[in-house]
Scaffold this motif. Structure first.
Motif, PDB file in Angstrom:
ATOM      1  N   VAL A  13      -6.747   2.250   1.211  1.00 51.83           N
ATOM      2  CA  VAL A  13      -6.772   1.244   2.283  1.00 51.83           C
ATOM      3  C   VAL A  13      -5.779   1.629   3.382  1.00 51.83           C
ATOM      4  CG1 VAL A  13      -6.229  -1.166   2.858  1.00 51.83           C
ATOM      5  CG2 VAL A  13      -7.584  -0.636   0.816  1.00 51.83           C
ATOM      6  N   THR A  14      -4.600   2.070   3.003  1.00 55.25           N
ATOM      7  CA  THR A  14      -3.591   2.462   3.982  1.00 55.25           C
ATOM      8  C   THR A  14      -4.071   3.626   4.835  1.00 55.25           C
ATOM      9  OG1 THR A  14      -1.798   1.690   2.561  1.00 55.25           O
ATOM     10  CG2 THR A  14      -1.219   3.298   4.251  1.00 55.25           C
ATOM     11  N   TRP A  16      -7.246   4.547   5.336  1.00 54.46           N
ATOM     12  CA  TRP A  16      -8.388   4.091   6.137  1.00 54.46           C
ATOM     13  C   TRP A  16      -7.900   3.309   7.355  1.00 54.46           C
ATOM     14  CZ3 TRP A  16     -13.155   5.297   6.943  1.00 54.46           C
ATOM     15  CH2 TRP A  16     -13.991   4.424   7.629  1.00 54.46           C
ATOM     16  N   ALA A  17      -6.949   2.412   7.151  1.00 55.58           N
ATOM     17  CA  ALA A  17      -6.432   1.606   8.261  1.00 55.58           C
ATOM     18  C   ALA A  17      -5.744   2.474   9.315  1.00 55.58           C
ATOM     19  CB  ALA A  17      -5.466   0.543   7.730  1.00 55.58           C
ATOM     20  N   LEU A  54     -13.263   4.723  -0.912  1.00 50.70           N
ATOM     21  CA  LEU A  54     -12.896   3.318  -0.752  1.00 50.70           C
ATOM     22  C   LEU A  54     -14.121   2.415  -0.832  1.00 50.70           C
ATOM     23  CD1 LEU A  54     -10.683   1.261  -0.335  1.00 50.70           C
ATOM     24  CD2 LEU A  54     -10.811   1.699   2.135  1.00 50.70           C
ATOM     25  N   ARG A  58     -13.602  -0.359  -3.637  1.00 49.60           N
ATOM     26  CA  ARG A  58     -12.997  -1.509  -2.956  1.00 49.60           C
ATOM     27  C   ARG A  58     -12.986  -2.796  -3.776  1.00 49.60           C
ATOM     28  NH1 ARG A  58     -18.071  -0.864  -0.409  1.00 49.60           N
ATOM     29  NH2 ARG A  58     -19.317  -2.771  -0.392  1.00 49.60           N
ATOM     30  N   ILE A  65      -8.818  -5.068   0.384  1.00 50.17           N
ATOM     31  CA  ILE A  65      -9.218  -4.705   1.747  1.00 50.17           C
ATOM     32  C   ILE A  65      -9.023  -5.848   2.743  1.00 50.17           C
ATOM     33  CG2 ILE A  65     -10.816  -2.908   0.983  1.00 50.17           C
ATOM     34  CD1 ILE A  65     -13.111  -4.856   1.517  1.00 50.17           C
ATOM     35  N   LEU A  68      -7.554  -5.198   6.279  1.00 47.08           N
ATOM     36  CA  LEU A  68      -8.303  -4.473   7.305  1.00 47.08           C
ATOM     37  C   LEU A  68      -8.772  -5.416   8.403  1.00 47.08           C
ATOM     38  CD1 LEU A  68     -10.519  -2.146   5.063  1.00 47.08           C
ATOM     39  CD2 LEU A  68      -8.368  -1.586   6.215  1.00 47.08           C
TER      40      LEU A  68
END
Length: 90
Positions: A13-14, A16-17, A54, A58, A65, A68
């Motif tokens: 998640v980190t 992807w963000a 992810l 997820r 998530i 996000l």
């Protein structure tokens, strides 16, 4: 070891963000690594690796998530990437 299982969902998640535009209009390049978005390469290399992992994982941790933004969530779960939108919308 199964592909991607050595990385936690929180780490995915980190990443992807950090490598996906938070809002529209999207910039011309990745906000973290500077990869230029194009129709043929709408994701930077980091996001391209993280997205399938992810998407698949997820649901392992409820709420993972939730941090996000709506655009990042749609880019993760939707069929069309915001970074592949025509130049006009940027």
């Amino acid at each position: 070891m199964t592909a991607g299982m050595g990385v936690t969902v929180a780490q995915l998640v980190t990443i992807w963000a950090a490598h996906t535009p938070a809002t529209l209009p999207v910039p011309l390049t990745c906000p973290t690594c500077g990869h230029p978005y194009s129709e043929k390469a709408p994701l930077c290399p980091s996001a391209a690796v993280v997205r399938p992992l992810l998407r698949r994982r997820r649901h392992e941790i409820p709420g993972a998530i939730d941090a996000l933004t709506p655009n990042q969530l749609m880019d993760l779960t939707g069929k069309r990437l915001s970074t592949a939108l025509p130049e006009v919308t940027r």
